[in-house]
Design a protein around this motif. Sequence first.
Motif, mmCIF file in Angstrom:
data_model
loop_
_atom_site.group_PDB
_atom_site.id
_atom_site.type_symbol
_atom_site.label_atom_id
_atom_site.label_comp_id
_atom_site.label_asym_id
_atom_site.label_seq_id
_atom_site.Cartn_x
_atom_site.Cartn_y
_atom_site.Cartn_z
ATOM 1 N N ASP A 115 0.702 -1.315 0.031
ATOM 2 C CA ASP A 115 -0.072 0.221 -0.104
ATOM 3 C C ASP A 115 0.912 1.188 -0.011
ATOM 4 O O ASP A 115 0.508 2.131 -0.739
ATOM 5 N N PHE A 116 2.103 1.275 0.839
ATOM 6 C CA PHE A 116 2.933 2.326 0.720
ATOM 7 C C PHE A 116 3.507 2.752 -0.390
ATOM 8 O O PHE A 116 3.716 3.518 -1.076
ATOM 9 N N LEU A 117 3.909 1.496 -1.282
ATOM 10 C CA LEU A 117 4.637 1.581 -2.417
ATOM 11 C C LEU A 117 3.614 2.064 -3.332
ATOM 12 O O LEU A 117 4.095 2.764 -4.501
ATOM 13 N N ALA A 118 2.428 1.706 -3.547
ATOM 14 C CA ALA A 118 1.333 2.085 -4.202
ATOM 15 C C ALA A 118 1.222 3.815 -4.069
ATOM 16 O O ALA A 118 1.135 4.422 -5.173
ATOM 17 N N HIS A 119 1.116 4.256 -2.787
ATOM 18 C CA HIS A 119 1.050 5.495 -2.680
ATOM 19 C C HIS A 119 2.264 6.291 -3.387
ATOM 20 O O HIS A 119 2.131 7.387 -3.969
ATOM 21 N N TRP A 120 3.511 5.693 -3.077
ATOM 22 C CA TRP A 120 4.592 6.377 -3.382
ATOM 23 C C TRP A 120 4.801 6.425 -4.946
ATOM 24 O O TRP A 120 5.070 7.447 -5.555
ATOM 25 N N ARG A 121 4.179 5.560 -5.830
ATOM 26 C CA ARG A 121 4.206 5.640 -7.040
ATOM 27 C C ARG A 121 3.022 6.704 -7.848
ATOM 28 O O ARG A 121 3.127 7.145 -8.570
ATOM 29 N N ARG A 122 2.099 7.005 -7.082
ATOM 30 C CA ARG A 122 1.131 7.679 -7.447
ATOM 31 C C ARG A 122 1.365 9.030 -7.045
ATOM 32 O O ARG A 122 1.203 10.007 -7.671
ATOM 33 N N ILE A 157 4.604 10.539 -5.315
ATOM 34 C CA ILE A 157 5.925 10.855 -5.329
ATOM 35 C C ILE A 157 6.681 10.894 -6.634
ATOM 36 O O ILE A 157 6.441 9.898 -7.228
ATOM 37 N N GLU A 158 7.317 11.777 -6.714
ATOM 38 C CA GLU A 158 8.030 11.904 -8.330
ATOM 39 C C GLU A 158 9.205 11.059 -8.415
ATOM 40 O O GLU A 158 9.583 10.564 -9.485
ATOM 41 N N GLY A 159 10.049 10.507 -7.310
ATOM 42 C CA GLY A 159 11.015 9.683 -7.531
ATOM 43 C C GLY A 159 10.847 8.277 -7.739
ATOM 44 O O GLY A 159 10.010 7.624 -7.285
ATOM 45 N N GLU A 160 11.319 7.879 -8.911
ATOM 46 C CA GLU A 160 11.460 6.661 -9.545
ATOM 47 C C GLU A 160 11.850 5.587 -8.652
ATOM 48 O O GLU A 160 13.187 5.569 -8.629
ATOM 49 N N ILE A 161 11.344 4.612 -8.330
ATOM 50 C CA ILE A 161 11.998 3.332 -7.656
ATOM 51 C C ILE A 161 12.680 2.473 -8.409
ATOM 52 O O ILE A 161 12.287 2.193 -9.389
ATOM 53 N N ARG A 162 14.057 2.462 -7.919
ATOM 54 C CA ARG A 162 14.846 1.422 -8.508
ATOM 55 C C ARG A 162 14.896 0.059 -8.076
ATOM 56 O O ARG A 162 14.863 -1.073 -8.688
#
Length: 89
Positions: free
Chosen positions: A50-57, A59-64
């Motif tokens: 859920d946190f990672l889904a929020h991040w992708r929606r 936060i601009e930083g692309e997760i590596r």
Amino acid sequence: MTDRAFLVQLDGYGLTTAEICYFMPDHPSLLQIYAWQEYDAAPDFPVLFDFLAHWRREIEGEIRSVRIAHEKVIRPASWRLADGVISWE
């Protein structure tokens, strides 16, 4: 009043730590590391996802990459036989 962390551990949740490596939005050639920690249920990790889904929606930083460590803090006791005698003189 009982602590929320204790109650979720009784429900089978364990302490989960995620190391999130992401590209900085202003400097896309630089990597930044974010440490996230919460009680979550392995192996599905619904709170983390859920946190990672929020991040992708949001936060601009692309997760590596994401590295996950998980430990159940409350678990059945374990023991082993000790072979020897300890004496105090």
